[in-house]
Design an enzyme around this catalytic site. Structure first.
Site, PDB file in Angstrom:
ATOM      1  N   TYR A   1       9.909  -0.583   5.774  1.00 43.73           N
ATOM      2  CA  TYR A   1      10.335   0.803   5.521  1.00 43.73           C
ATOM      3  C   TYR A   1      11.073   1.350   6.737  1.00 43.73           C
ATOM      4  O   TYR A   1      12.184   1.886   6.631  1.00 43.73           O
ATOM      5  CB  TYR A   1       9.096   1.658   5.195  1.00 43.73           C
TER       6      TYR A   1
ATOM      7  N   ALA B   1      15.461  10.921  -1.853  1.00 51.09           N
ATOM      8  CA  ALA B   1      14.881   9.845  -2.666  1.00 51.09           C
ATOM      9  C   ALA B   1      14.683   8.599  -1.824  1.00 51.09           C
ATOM     10  O   ALA B   1      15.553   8.228  -1.025  1.00 51.09           O
ATOM     11  CB  ALA B   1      15.794   9.539  -3.844  1.00 51.09           C
ATOM     12  N   ALA B   2      13.545   7.966  -2.015  1.00 50.18           N
ATOM     13  CA  ALA B   2      13.250   6.733  -1.283  1.00 50.18           C
ATOM     14  C   ALA B   2      11.967   6.113  -1.802  1.00 50.18           C
ATOM     15  O   ALA B   2      11.177   6.777  -2.479  1.00 50.18           O
ATOM     16  CB  ALA B   2      13.073   7.030   0.213  1.00 50.18           C
ATOM     17  N   GLN B   3      11.764   4.845  -1.462  1.00 50.94           N
ATOM     18  CA  GLN B   3      10.436   4.231  -1.572  1.00 50.94           C
ATOM     19  C   GLN B   3       9.782   4.647  -0.264  1.00 50.94           C
ATOM     20  O   GLN B   3      10.097   4.119   0.807  1.00 50.94           O
ATOM     21  CB  GLN B   3      10.596   2.718  -1.706  1.00 50.94           C
ATOM     22  N   SER B   4       8.844   5.593  -0.326  1.00 50.36           N
ATOM     23  CA  SER B   4       8.423   6.279   0.897  1.00 50.36           C
ATOM     24  C   SER B   4       7.058   5.851   1.429  1.00 50.36           C
ATOM     25  O   SER B   4       6.598   6.403   2.427  1.00 50.36           O
ATOM     26  CB  SER B   4       8.398   7.795   0.643  1.00 50.36           C
TER      27      SER B   4
ATOM     28  N   LYS C   1      15.063   2.382   7.113  1.00 48.54           N
ATOM     29  CA  LYS C   1      15.435   3.754   7.482  1.00 48.54           C
ATOM     30  C   LYS C   1      16.306   3.780   8.747  1.00 48.54           C
ATOM     31  O   LYS C   1      17.114   4.685   8.926  1.00 48.54           O
ATOM     32  CB  LYS C   1      14.177   4.610   7.670  1.00 48.54           C
TER      33      LYS C   1
ATOM     34  N   THR D   1      13.229   9.374   9.569  1.00 46.74           N
ATOM     35  CA  THR D   1      11.775   9.452   9.754  1.00 46.74           C
ATOM     36  C   THR D   1      11.310   9.024  11.139  1.00 46.74           C
ATOM     37  O   THR D   1      11.931   8.161  11.774  1.00 46.74           O
ATOM     38  CB  THR D   1      11.084   8.553   8.710  1.00 46.74           C
TER      39      THR D   1
HETATM   40  P1  NAP Z   1       7.944  11.161  -2.217  1.00 48.17           P
HETATM   41  O1  NAP Z   1       7.023  12.279  -2.581  1.00 48.17           O
HETATM   42  O2  NAP Z   1       7.467   9.759  -2.314  1.00 48.17           O
HETATM   43  O3  NAP Z   1       9.251  11.326  -3.143  1.00 48.17           O
HETATM   44  C1  NAP Z   1      10.196  10.318  -3.237  1.00 48.17           C
HETATM   45  C2  NAP Z   1      11.208  10.703  -4.288  1.00 48.17           C
HETATM   46  O4  NAP Z   1      12.192   9.662  -4.392  1.00 48.17           O
HETATM   47  C3  NAP Z   1      10.629  10.871  -5.707  1.00 48.17           C
HETATM   48  O5  NAP Z   1      11.235  11.980  -6.307  1.00 48.17           O
HETATM   49  C4  NAP Z   1      11.062   9.592  -6.401  1.00 48.17           C
HETATM   50  O6  NAP Z   1      11.200   9.704  -7.788  1.00 48.17           O
HETATM   51  C5  NAP Z   1      12.426   9.378  -5.773  1.00 48.17           C
HETATM   52  N1  NAP Z   1      12.897   8.006  -5.933  1.00 48.17           N
HETATM   53  C6  NAP Z   1      12.282   6.880  -5.507  1.00 48.17           C
HETATM   54  N2  NAP Z   1      13.017   5.812  -5.816  1.00 48.17           N
HETATM   55  C7  NAP Z   1      14.117   6.258  -6.463  1.00 48.17           C
HETATM   56  C8  NAP Z   1      15.237   5.622  -7.039  1.00 48.17           C
HETATM   57  N3  NAP Z   1      15.385   4.292  -7.026  1.00 48.17           N
HETATM   58  N4  NAP Z   1      16.201   6.390  -7.606  1.00 48.17           N
HETATM   59  C9  NAP Z   1      16.060   7.744  -7.638  1.00 48.17           C
HETATM   60  N5  NAP Z   1      15.010   8.397  -7.124  1.00 48.17           N
HETATM   61  C10 NAP Z   1      14.052   7.667  -6.543  1.00 48.17           C
HETATM   62  O7  NAP Z   1       8.509  11.353  -0.735  1.00 48.17           O
HETATM   63  P2  NAP Z   1       8.538  12.670   0.189  1.00 48.17           P
HETATM   64  O8  NAP Z   1       7.291  12.720   0.995  1.00 48.17           O
HETATM   65  O9  NAP Z   1       8.967  13.829  -0.615  1.00 48.17           O
HETATM   66  O10 NAP Z   1       9.688  12.271   1.223  1.00 48.17           O
HETATM   67  C11 NAP Z   1      11.055  12.596   0.966  1.00 48.17           C
HETATM   68  C12 NAP Z   1      11.949  11.759   1.859  1.00 48.17           C
HETATM   69  O11 NAP Z   1      11.649  12.016   3.227  1.00 48.17           O
HETATM   70  C13 NAP Z   1      11.788  10.248   1.686  1.00 48.17           C
HETATM   71  O12 NAP Z   1      13.053   9.682   1.891  1.00 48.17           O
HETATM   72  C14 NAP Z   1      10.855   9.839   2.814  1.00 48.17           C
HETATM   73  O13 NAP Z   1      11.073   8.498   3.173  1.00 48.17           O
HETATM   74  C15 NAP Z   1      11.312  10.811   3.907  1.00 48.17           C
HETATM   75  N6  NAP Z   1      10.309  11.196   4.895  1.00 48.17           N
HETATM   76  C16 NAP Z   1       9.115  11.715   4.498  1.00 48.17           C
HETATM   77  C17 NAP Z   1       8.202  12.138   5.451  1.00 48.17           C
HETATM   78  C18 NAP Z   1       6.884  12.743   5.047  1.00 48.17           C
HETATM   79  O14 NAP Z   1       5.998  12.852   5.913  1.00 48.17           O
HETATM   80  N7  NAP Z   1       6.715  13.189   3.828  1.00 48.17           N
HETATM   81  C19 NAP Z   1       8.520  12.046   6.817  1.00 48.17           C
HETATM   82  C20 NAP Z   1       9.758  11.536   7.179  1.00 48.17           C
HETATM   83  C21 NAP Z   1      10.665  11.129   6.217  1.00 48.17           C
HETATM   84  P3  NAP Z   1       9.994   9.395  -8.812  1.00 48.17           P
HETATM   85  O15 NAP Z   1       9.297  10.712  -8.961  1.00 48.17           O
HETATM   86  O16 NAP Z   1      10.718   8.935 -10.012  1.00 48.17           O
HETATM   87  O17 NAP Z   1       9.119   8.356  -8.186  1.00 48.17           O
HETATM   88  O1  G4F Z   2      -0.346   8.778   5.470  1.00 44.04           O
HETATM   89  P1  G4F Z   2       0.260   7.490   5.820  1.00 44.04           P
HETATM   90  O2  G4F Z   2       0.299   6.447   4.755  1.00 44.04           O
HETATM   91  O3  G4F Z   2       1.695   7.825   6.399  1.00 44.04           O
HETATM   92  P2  G4F Z   2       2.715   7.000   7.343  1.00 44.04           P
HETATM   93  O4  G4F Z   2       2.519   5.541   7.241  1.00 44.04           O
HETATM   94  O5  G4F Z   2       2.647   7.612   8.695  1.00 44.04           O
HETATM   95  O6  G4F Z   2       4.106   7.337   6.629  1.00 44.04           O
HETATM   96  C1  G4F Z   2       4.429   8.661   6.213  1.00 44.04           C
HETATM   97  O7  G4F Z   2       5.046   9.349   7.272  1.00 44.04           O
HETATM   98  C2  G4F Z   2       6.309   8.806   7.685  1.00 44.04           C
HETATM   99  C3  G4F Z   2       6.808   9.667   8.838  1.00 44.04           C
HETATM  100  O8  G4F Z   2       6.338   9.143  10.037  1.00 44.04           O
HETATM  101  C4  G4F Z   2       7.252   8.846   6.506  1.00 44.04           C
HETATM  102  F1  G4F Z   2       8.471   8.392   6.865  1.00 44.04           F
HETATM  103  C5  G4F Z   2       6.693   8.013   5.370  1.00 44.04           C
HETATM  104  O9  G4F Z   2       7.556   8.111   4.236  1.00 44.04           O
HETATM  105  C6  G4F Z   2       5.329   8.561   4.988  1.00 44.04           C
HETATM  106  O10 G4F Z   2       5.518   9.851   4.447  1.00 44.04           O
HETATM  107  O11 G4F Z   2      -0.536   6.833   7.058  1.00 44.04           O
HETATM  108  C7  G4F Z   2      -0.746   7.544   8.254  1.00 44.04           C
HETATM  109  C8  G4F Z   2      -1.687   6.747   9.160  1.00 44.04           C
HETATM  110  C9  G4F Z   2      -1.299   5.277   9.339  1.00 44.04           C
HETATM  111  O12 G4F Z   2      -1.427   4.942  10.687  1.00 44.04           O
HETATM  112  C10 G4F Z   2      -2.328   4.508   8.531  1.00 44.04           C
HETATM  113  O13 G4F Z   2      -2.644   3.214   9.024  1.00 44.04           O
HETATM  114  O14 G4F Z   2      -2.974   6.732   8.536  1.00 44.04           O
HETATM  115  C11 G4F Z   2      -3.523   5.436   8.656  1.00 44.04           C
HETATM  116  N1  G4F Z   2      -4.519   5.234   7.598  1.00 44.04           N
HETATM  117  C12 G4F Z   2      -5.835   5.001   7.814  1.00 44.04           C
HETATM  118  N2  G4F Z   2      -6.462   4.804   6.643  1.00 44.04           N
HETATM  119  C13 G4F Z   2      -4.294   5.205   6.275  1.00 44.04           C
HETATM  120  C14 G4F Z   2      -5.518   4.926   5.676  1.00 44.04           C
HETATM  121  N3  G4F Z   2      -3.171   5.402   5.554  1.00 44.04           N
HETATM  122  C15 G4F Z   2      -3.264   5.338   4.198  1.00 44.04           C
HETATM  123  N4  G4F Z   2      -2.163   5.560   3.461  1.00 44.04           N
HETATM  124  N5  G4F Z   2      -4.451   5.044   3.568  1.00 44.04           N
HETATM  125  C16 G4F Z   2      -5.603   4.825   4.254  1.00 44.04           C
HETATM  126  O15 G4F Z   2      -6.655   4.559   3.682  1.00 44.04           O
END
Ligand code: NAP
Ligand code: G4F
Length: 325
Positions: free
Chosen positions: A148, A80-83, A152, A124
């Site tokens: 963020y 869980a996180a503000q991701s 982290k 991350t």
């Molecule tokens: P996500 O789809 O945004 O899911 C985030 C989850 O956290 C949701 O289930 C959300 O619940 C819950 N949450 C947010 N605030 C909360 C709170 N205050 N209390 C309880 N639950 C809360 O993110 P994800 O892509 O699955 O990523 C999972 C984790 O991996 C995150 O910590 C993210 O920062 C980390 N991460 C992700 C990536 C990536 O590329 N996806 C890479 C590296 C690390 P709701 O449904 O209620 O919003």
């Molecule tokens: O898809 P993004 O928003 O992902 P970002 O910022 O890399 O973060 C994701 O990956 C992290 C792991 O490295 C996680 F920890 C995090 O929770 C999340 O899942 O953006 C990717 C790239 C950025 O450089 C951004 O500037 O795409 C570029 N971008 C270009 N146009 C855009 C856009 N990103 C978004 N969201 N929207 C655009 O229109």
């Protein structure tokens, strides 16, 4: 007896894949969810009858302590996180509370109530930010570029600290970007594949994006979930980079996604500075050697196949909506 796992963020992208995997492995799965005015269990609808939901919030240590005592878990996966990085610039305090102090609340609850619980922290590649070396590995110094990323880094080190201070089995997965058809629509990968499908279905004429030159090491979320689980099966806790070891630009992502449906991205993508960030992470490229050697982890879905999977899923979604309309 079946092992018990508690997954925070179970309604999110990663939580849904991890819950599926844990069920397949024979776990009793508990999902920690917050109360919302409308339930958002779309990603876990298909397994809702197989898991138990526990209500709480990352901000509320009492609900966290109650979850640990009532579930009595063998493993906790803190996903869980503000991701979303841009939201962390708009809401830096909230992000610090959720993403920095949230993990501390879980660690404290474990330390006080059930210190043999194994703990996974969703760290991350954003922590590498303005990268100090290429590729990034477990020993690369951090230089986060967003509230963020900074939150982290705190979570990463408090996890290491509780491991070293109290002997907890606590591990960090330093995951590089991973995507899927379940990815939130605001992230660039899904924004592109959804945009492609909308344009192909005549619902939009353009797709507005920010920095097309940013590079990421994109993998598939299902493969990442396997890595999380493997980390908690090790005798010793540790920290691991999980990445593909290949980088691609946002421009390249567009090229592949649009060409999947026979379109040229140059005809539709408009660069809009509104999507630039106050500080950008220009490139991320991970070295997953340690995870491959120690965990035996490997990725199964290539970047190209993942983009195709996402485009196909979004195309099908709009096709279905058109049929039902
Ligand atoms: P996500 O789809 O945004 O899911 C985030 C989850 O956290 C949701 O289930 C959300 O619940 C819950 N949450 C947010 N605030 C909360 C709170 N205050 N209390 C309880 N639950 C809360 O993110 P994800 O892509 O699955 O990523 C999972 C984790 O991996 C995150 O910590 C993210 O920062 C980390 N991460 C992700 C990536 C990536 O590329 N996806 C890479 C590296 C690390 P709701 O449904 O209620 O919003
Ligand atoms: O898809 P993004 O928003 O992902 P970002 O910022 O890399 O973060 C994701 O990956 C992290 C792991 O490295 C996680 F920890 C995090 O929770 C999340 O899942 O953006 C990717 C790239 C950025 O450089 C951004 O500037 O795409 C570029 N971008 C270009 N146009 C855009 C856009 N990103 C978004 N969201 N929207 C655009 O229109």
């Amino acid at each position: 007896m079946a092992k018990r796992a508690l997954v925070t963020g179970v309604s999110g992208q990663d939580g849904s894949y991890l819950a599926e995997l844990l069920l397949d492995e024979g776990y009793e799965v508990y999902g920690f969810v917050r109360r919302l005015s409308l339930e958002n269990y779309d990603r876990i609808e298909h397994i809702l009858d197989k898991i138990t939901l526990v209500e709480g919030d990352l901000l509320d240590e009492y609900s966290i302590m109650d979850a640990v005592s009532s579930v009595n878990p063998d493993e906790i996966y803190n996903l869980a996180a503000q991701s979303f990085v841009p939201t962390s610039f708009a809401q830096p305090m909230l992000t610090a509370h959720y993403d920095g102090l949230g993990p501390l609340r879980w660690l404290e609850a474990i330390r006080r109530l059930k210190p043999d619980t194994r703990f996974y922290q969703a760290s991350t590649s954003e922590m590498f930010g303005k990268v100090r070396e290429v590729p990034q590995r477990e020993t690369t110094p951090f230089y986060p570029r967003s509230p963020y990323g900074v939150a982290k880094v705190y979570a990463y080190f408090i996890t290491v600290n509780y491991r070293e201070s109290y002997g907890l089995h606590a591990s960090n997965g330093i995951l590089f970007n991973h995507e899927s058809p379940r990815r939130g629509l605001m992230f660039v990968s899904r924004k592109i594949t959804d945009g492609v499908a909308r344009i192909k279905h005549g619902l939009d004429t353009e797709l507005r994006l920010g920095n097309l030159e940013a590079k990421r090491d994109w993998g598939f979320a299902g493969d990442s979930a396997k890595a999380m689980w493997l980390m908690l099966q090790q005798d010793e806790p540790d920290d691991y980079v999980i990445a593909m070891g290949h980088e691609h630009s946002v421009r390249e992502f567009c090229e592949i996604a649009f060409s999947r449906v026979g379109l040229d991205y140059n005809d539709y993508v408009v660069v809009d500075p509104a999507f630039y960030r106050p500080a950008e992470v220009e490139r991320l490229l991970g070295d997953p050697t340690k995870a491959r050697e120690k965990l035996g982890w490997e990725d199964k879905v290539s970047f190209e196949d993942m983009v195709a999977m996402m485009v196909d899923a979004d195309m099908e979604r709009y096709r279905k909506a058109a049929r039902n309309a």
